[in-house]
Write a protein that holds these residues in place. Structure first.
Motif, short mmCIF file in Angstrom:
data_model
loop_
_atom_site.label_atom_id
_atom_site.label_comp_id
_atom_site.label_asym_id
_atom_site.label_seq_id
_atom_site.Cartn_x
_atom_site.Cartn_y
_atom_site.Cartn_z
N ALA A 25 34.51 43.59 39.58
CA ALA A 25 35.53 43.86 37.99
C ALA A 25 35.62 42.68 37.67
N GLU A 26 36.55 41.21 37.35
CA GLU A 26 36.32 40.12 36.32
C GLU A 26 35.16 39.96 36.28
N ALA A 27 33.59 40.26 37.27
CA ALA A 27 32.55 39.22 36.74
C ALA A 27 32.18 40.39 35.24
N MET A 28 32.16 41.52 35.55
CA MET A 28 32.10 42.28 33.93
C MET A 28 32.96 42.53 33.23
N ALA A 29 34.63 41.93 33.97
CA ALA A 29 35.31 42.71 32.17
C ALA A 29 36.12 41.64 32.62
N PRO A 30 36.22 39.90 32.39
CA PRO A 30 37.24 39.50 32.55
C PRO A 30 38.94 40.21 32.02
N ALA A 77 45.78 32.34 52.43
CA ALA A 77 45.02 33.54 51.84
C ALA A 77 43.87 32.61 51.44
N ASP A 78 42.79 33.61 51.19
CA ASP A 78 41.23 33.20 50.15
C ASP A 78 41.58 32.17 49.58
N SER A 79 40.43 30.87 49.15
CA SER A 79 40.78 30.48 48.29
C SER A 79 40.28 30.84 47.04
N GLU A 80 39.14 31.77 47.64
CA GLU A 80 38.94 32.48 46.17
C GLU A 80 39.78 33.70 45.39
N LEU A 81 40.46 33.64 46.27
CA LEU A 81 41.66 34.74 45.94
C LEU A 81 42.91 34.04 44.98
N LYS A 82 43.05 33.34 46.02
CA LYS A 82 44.14 31.66 44.98
C LYS A 82 42.97 31.85 43.66
N ALA A 83 42.08 31.44 43.48
CA ALA A 83 41.87 31.29 42.41
C ALA A 83 42.09 32.43 40.93
N LEU A 84 41.53 33.80 41.83
CA LEU A 84 41.11 35.12 41.17
C LEU A 84 43.02 35.06 40.47
N ALA A 85 43.63 34.96 40.93
CA ALA A 85 44.91 35.51 41.00
C ALA A 85 45.68 33.82 40.08
N GLU A 86 45.20 32.33 40.03
CA GLU A 86 45.72 31.84 39.14
C GLU A 86 45.07 31.96 37.86
N ARG A 87 43.65 32.66 37.52
CA ARG A 87 42.94 32.65 36.28
C ARG A 87 43.71 34.24 35.93
N ALA A 88 44.44 35.04 37.09
CA ALA A 88 45.03 36.20 36.26
C ALA A 88 46.05 35.88 36.15
N GLU A 89 46.45 34.79 36.08
CA GLU A 89 48.48 34.66 36.25
C GLU A 89 49.19 35.65 36.97
N ALA A 90 48.42 35.66 38.03
CA ALA A 90 49.47 36.59 39.24
C ALA A 90 49.77 35.84 40.26
N LEU A 91 49.46 34.65 40.10
CA LEU A 91 50.46 33.83 41.60
C LEU A 91 51.67 34.51 42.27
N PRO A 92 52.17 34.15 42.56
CA PRO A 92 53.64 35.05 43.67
C PRO A 92 54.82 33.86 42.97
#
Length: 415
Positions: free
Chosen positions: A371-376, A400-415
């Motif tokens: 989803a992020e690749a299509m519509a960040p 936690a997966d490194s890709e997941l952490k990176a996605l969370a940082e991009r979305a400002e969704a880190l707990p």
């Protein structure tokens, strides 16, 4: 909370905390965007509350921590975050455009000698605005709307009378696009203003179905504002009028049916957000019935209504209701390749949310990254998507997966 005793104990806790804060049931329900009947069922132990996002919503409404509400919920330890540079919202310029009167300079001008508008050019620009909206390219959309809205607002007041109906139509379509974009970027108050202006312009255009399309945008603004009673009222009154029109004639046009089906989908969303499972499913059933009459995927009024989009919405509704298995089963059978980027990304996002509910972290991450690749912008600004990402990080903990952490940082969704 699988047993009745556990649900009753939790409901009593909610009622106790509510009363301690001097809140009535309807006041707390309004604060969290739910209905009084839903909250009553929670407090009586009839309605289970298992999803973390709903628990967090209740805790916020009561002004308490998650642990005070549910002691068994793990503590979310804040992770130190690197300092971020604040960026402006992509629609900031568009928000300014709808602030105040849209064309104050014409109020004191001599409008006797009207100048003809360049209708072919304006049609092309409005069509481009909708292309950008469907693609979630909000920065470009805002830049295009900056000059377009004032230009159209001046034109409907100054152009020759014979051109004004089409100009009002173009103005309504522009405000509808703006309302849709504001909803997606989490600016529902601005979406309300834009949708209301779209309704007024649509009526002036002499095309009543455009009024209903604008009401669709208004109802979505109300949903994002958590004004579920207003969303239900706006959508249901429109549905009642359209049903009388479409079902009173076996030859009802596909455009009217597209509007009817889309408004049933809005009502399904309203009921799902209110926790009214039976009503939400009934509205999905109504939308499917209309989709069968339409028979094909269409894009009347930029609604993309048809059998495919109805099933995409069914996935979203199932996720909102916590029925992850059903959402995944429906979603796996959908071919959305013929729809817009926004619709395809929405399906991938909701599938990610469904897998997250099932704690299938790998599948959830794959869908969210798709989803992020299509519509960040969709993933980075959508509250439900960010909640799902945050919960996946919590579930993974230190591993936690490194890709997941990176996605969370991009979305400002880190707990």
């Amino acid at each position: 909370m699988s047993t009745l005793e556990e649900r009753k104990a939790f409901g009593s806790r909610v009622a106790e905390l509510r009363k301690q804060r001097g809140m009535k049931q309807d006041e707390l329900a309004l604060a969290i965007g739910r209905t009084s009947s839903w909250l009553s069922q929670v407090e009586r132990g009839v309605q289970p509350v298992n999803r973390l996002d709903v628990l967090r919503l209740l805790a916020d409404g009561l002004g308490v921590s998650l642990q005070m509400l549910r002691p068994d919920v793990p503590v979310e330890t804040p992770t130190p975050q690197p300092e971020r540079v604040e960026h402006s919202n992509d629609l900031d310029q568009a928000r300014l455009v709808i602030s105040g009167h849209p064309a104050p300079e014409v109020l004191l001008a001599d409008l006797a000698a009207g100048s003809s508008a360049n209708l072919p050019e304006l049609r092309a620009v409005v069509d481009r605005v909708w292309e950008l909206t469907h693609a979630n390219r909000f920065a470009e959309l805002s830049a295009a709307l900056g000059p377009l809205v004032p230009r159209l607002e001046r034109a409907v007041r100054t152009a020759p009378a014979e051109e004004r109906r089409e100009l009002f139509l173009l103005l309504s379509r522009t405000y509808q696009a703006l309302a849709a974009a504001f909803v997606r970027q989490g600016e529902p108050d601005a979406a309300w203003v834009a949708a209301d202006r779209a309704i007024q312009a649509a009526e002036q255009s002499g095309q009543p179905l455009q009024v209903f399309a604008s009401i669709f945008r208004l109802a979505h603004a109300f949903v994002r504002l958590r004004h579920l009673d207003q969303a239900e009222h706006a959508a249901s009154t429109a549905v009642n009028a359209l049903r009388e029109h479409t079902y009173g004639s076996v030859s009802a046009g596909a455009e009217a049916l597209s509007l009817l089906g889309s408004l049933h989908l809005v009502l399904a969303l309203v009921h799902a957000r209110a926790g009214n499972r039976a009503e939400a499913r009934a509205e999905i059933g109504c939308a499917r019935e209309v989709a069968r009459r339409v028979a094909a995927d269409r894009n009347d009024f930029n609604l993309e209504f048809g059998p495919t989009n109805t099933e995409i919405q069914a996935v979203s509704i199932a996720v909102d209701l916590g029925d992850a298995g059903e959402a995944i089963e429906i979603g796996q059978g959908i071919d959305a390749s013929g729809l817009s980027v926004e619709r395809r990304a929405r399906l991938a996002m909701d599938m990610g949310r469904a897998y997250a509910q099932r704690r299938q972290s790998g599948e959830a991450l794959a869908c969210l990254l798709e989803a992020e690749a299509m519509a960040p912008e969709l993933i980075h600004t959508h509250g439900a998507a960010r909640n799902a990402i945050r919960e996946l990080v919590l579930l993974g903990g230190h591993a936690a997966d490194s890709e997941l952490k990176a996605l969370a940082e991009r979305a400002e969704a880190l707990p």
